[in-house]
Design an enzyme around this catalytic site. Structure first.
Site, mmCIF file in Angstrom:
data_model
loop_
_atom_site.group_PDB
_atom_site.id
_atom_site.type_symbol
_atom_site.label_atom_id
_atom_site.label_comp_id
_atom_site.label_asym_id
_atom_site.label_seq_id
_atom_site.Cartn_x
_atom_site.Cartn_y
_atom_site.Cartn_z
ATOM 1 N N HIS A 1 0.822 -1.209 0.000
ATOM 2 C CA HIS A 1 0.000 0.000 0.000
ATOM 3 C C HIS A 1 0.853 1.254 0.000
ATOM 4 C CE1 HIS A 1 -3.610 -2.406 0.699
ATOM 5 N NE2 HIS A 1 -4.167 -1.377 0.102
ATOM 6 N N GLU A 53 -15.624 -4.988 -33.427
ATOM 7 C CA GLU A 53 -14.198 -5.311 -33.580
ATOM 8 C C GLU A 53 -13.960 -6.439 -34.566
ATOM 9 O OE1 GLU A 53 -12.617 -6.184 -29.670
ATOM 10 O OE2 GLU A 53 -14.437 -7.218 -29.079
ATOM 11 N N ASP A 66 -8.577 -5.054 -32.158
ATOM 12 C CA ASP A 66 -8.965 -6.298 -32.821
ATOM 13 C C ASP A 66 -9.456 -6.043 -34.234
ATOM 14 O OD1 ASP A 66 -8.392 -8.514 -31.172
ATOM 15 O OD2 ASP A 66 -9.904 -7.822 -29.753
ATOM 16 N N CYS A 124 -12.905 2.624 -28.449
ATOM 17 C CA CYS A 124 -12.190 2.350 -27.205
ATOM 18 C C CYS A 124 -10.872 1.614 -27.434
ATOM 19 C CB CYS A 124 -13.069 1.583 -26.218
ATOM 20 S SG CYS A 124 -13.569 -0.021 -26.834
HETATM 21 C C1 PEP Z 1 -9.961 -3.637 -28.952
HETATM 22 O O1 PEP Z 1 -9.922 -4.748 -29.467
HETATM 23 O O2 PEP Z 1 -9.713 -2.568 -29.563
HETATM 24 C C2 PEP Z 1 -10.320 -3.496 -27.525
HETATM 25 C C3 PEP Z 1 -10.538 -2.324 -26.979
HETATM 26 O O3 PEP Z 1 -10.379 -4.626 -26.794
HETATM 27 P P1 PEP Z 1 -9.085 -5.388 -26.231
HETATM 28 O O4 PEP Z 1 -7.874 -4.552 -26.548
HETATM 29 O O5 PEP Z 1 -9.302 -5.562 -24.775
HETATM 30 O O6 PEP Z 1 -9.125 -6.655 -26.996
HETATM 31 MG MG MG Z 2 -10.806 -6.466 -28.439
#
Ligand code: PEP
Ligand code: MG
Length: 535
Positions: free
Chosen positions: A188, A426, A450, A497
């Site tokens: 911690h 993806e 992906d 994302c």
């Molecule tokens: C992606 O594939 O862009 C994604 C955000 O998922 P991960 O990187 O966890 O596969």
């Molecule tokens: Mg992914």
């Protein structure tokens, strides 16, 4: 000049004089005490005072390092009330007819050793907590009220080890850095240093350094004692650059993600667990665009229970208050292997049994997770997101399962909200049928990591192919545009994302495409905000 390597557990650069942290003299003497009852009463009173001190410390930590990190002092309070610990101290007082201080010290040694010998790194790190509570009790028994704080003005604090209480009780304006001989990055103390934004090194085998000038490089895990002029200048420059970059970015806190011609976009954070909330809030993210829930599974030796998951999701939701929290359901397989799932070896794991495919085959695991997420939804603004979708049938089946789970909760009178459900886009298949998928769900989030892998047929894990792995490939960018258009046609919000969301050379292109949200690592939120505001 002497360069000592250690382990950097909190990033940053500090330059200053070293002060060796000395504890108050805690040497405990064994004293014969006839009246065991009185010693047990002294011990019980000391526990009461210690708990009051811990309440004060908890409040201080809450203000300075947030609720999650302050929680350690709640744990200390529980440890002070631990039955085995109390029993051991009282036994020693009764059987050996000794003073309470001595009984606490021996109990501390015994428990410390027990924790130290545990395999689990986390439990091992708790040995320091045992020492911490015992030292506190001994000090209270000795009628010493003040915590030892022998820190002079702005110094690099060096110590054998530091307990969480010691770390947090120090005036953070006077501590330039922490350097310790012992302590794990799991402890911690390391976590607190990170949250206090103070560079910290552990495993530094230092000698006579008290009062000497030094540089602490928390990024490289380096302590440079009495640096040469040249080295010093180099680090002063680095430190200044770092400062001005941070100041500039910090000025963007509380500002809108808006272009000069008035277009707005949400900037959210990607997190892997409760431990990332502080960073998320610190960097002023508008929400959480991707909670990679698989980290709860990856960090466990067995399937995390519904309760464990519920607590994690609820904590995140509560901390984010009314801000959006998108929890992605389990995405394991491919590079994320977990032993206890007993998955078969595959020739092509990236194209194998992974993510939603596992959930649809192992409905028990999926339902447990959905129950935990839905239960947590009553405590904030949660949405659910499903990974690796390729067909309408999948999403229809998922929605059916989610309805079953809701019915179960309803029957058990457990509160939940009608959460928004979205999918990760993806796979090229999901891109091509995004208009149809959009009619089934509330939002899309494009997983460019992906999507690039499957579009270009390049394994994202294979370093030898990194020259070919090009997320700026026109095919990928065209797909993103197509998904935004189809999503909007069907009333879905569309975010990104994958790592590409943090690529500020593309921010303008994304805004022009009409992307609604970019979700990036917490430390990139302000950088992307800057890029948006520069459009
Ligand atoms: C992606 O594939 O862009 C994604 C955000 O998922 P991960 O990187 O966890 O596969
Ligand atoms: Mg992914």
């Amino acid at each position: 000049m002497e360069r000592i390597t250690g382990k950097g557990v909190s990033g940053g650069i500090a330059i200053g004089k070293i002060s060796i942290y000395k504890r108050s003299d805690n040497e405990v003497k064994k004293v014969f005490k006839d009246n065991s009852k009185e010693e047990i009463k002294r011990f019980s009173d000391s526990r009461q005072t210690a708990k009051e001190e811990l309440d004060t410390l908890y409040d201080k930590a809450l203000r300075e390092v947030g609720r999650e990190n302050a929680a350690i002092f709640e744990v200390h309070k529980m440890m002070i009330d631990d039955f085995d610990y109390i029993e051991s101290v009282e036994n020693i007082i009764n059987t050996q007819k000794v003073n309470a201080e001595y009984a606490v010290a021996r109990t501390s040694d015994k428990f410390y050793e027990m924790f130290q010998n545990m395999e689990d790194e986390y439990m091992k790190a708790r040995a320091a907590d045992i020492k911490d509570i015992s030292d506190r009790l001994i000090r209270v028994l000795g009628n010493c009220n003040e915590l030892c704080q022998n820190i002079r003005q702005s110094v690099i604090v060096a110590a054998e080890d530091l307990s969480p209480s010691e770390t947090v009780s120090m005036d953070k304006n006077k501590v330039l850095a922490f350097v310790t001989k012992y302590g794990s990055s799991n402890s911690h103390t390391a976590i607190l240093a990170k949250m206090m934004n103070i560079p910290a090194l552990t495993n530094v085998n230092y000698g006579d350094i008290d009062g000497k000038t030094a540089i602490v490089d928390g990024y490289q895990g380096l302590l440079i004692v009495e640096p040469h002029e040249e080295e010093l200048e180099k680090y002063i420059k680095k430190q200044e650059e770092e400062k001005s970059r941070l100041t500039l970015l910090k000025e963007l806190k509380g500002r809108e993600n808006i272009t000069s011609d008035g277009r707005k976009i949400d900037i959210y954070a990607n997190i892997g667990g409760v431990q990332d909330i502080e960073m998320t809030l610190e960097n002023d993210a508008g929400g959480i665009g991707l909670f990679r829930s698989e980290f709860l599974y990856l960090g466990n030796n067995d399937y995390p229970t519904e309760e464990e998951q519920f607590n994690a999701y609820k904590t995140v939701a509560e901390n984010m208050a009314d801000k959006s929290v998108i929890i992605r359901t389990l995405d394991i397989g491919a590079d994320k292997r977990i032993g206890y799932f007993n998955l078969k070896e595959e020739d092509n794991p990236a194209m194998g049994l992974r993510a939603i495919r596992i959930c649809l085959k192992r409905k028990d695991i999926f339902k447990t997770q959905l129950r935990a997420i839905l239960r947590a939804s009553a405590y904030g603004n949660i949405s659910i997101m499903y990974p690796m979708i390729i067909s309408l049938e999948e999403i229809r089946e998922i929605k059916k399962i989610a309805e079953e789970v809701k019915d179960e909760l309803k029957a058990e009178n457990i509160p939940y909200k009608d959460v928004k459900q979205g999918i990760m886009i993806e796979t090229p298949a999901a891109v091509m049928i995004s208009e149809e998928l959009g009619r089934e769900v509330d939002f899309f989030s494009i997983g460019t990591n992906d999507l690039t892998q499957y579009t270009l047929a390049i394994d994202r894990q294979n370093d030898d192919l990194s020259d070919f792995y090009n997320p700026h490939h026109p095919a990928v960018l065209k797909m993103i545009k197509m998904v935004v258009e189809n999503g909007h046609k069907t009333g879905c919000l569309v975010g990104i994302c994958g790592e590409l969301a943090a690529d500020t050379t593309l921010t303008k292109e994304f805004v022009d495409m009409g992307v609604d949200e970019l979700s990036v690592s917490p430390s990139f939120v302000l950088k992307v905000r800057e890029a948006v505001r520069n459009i």
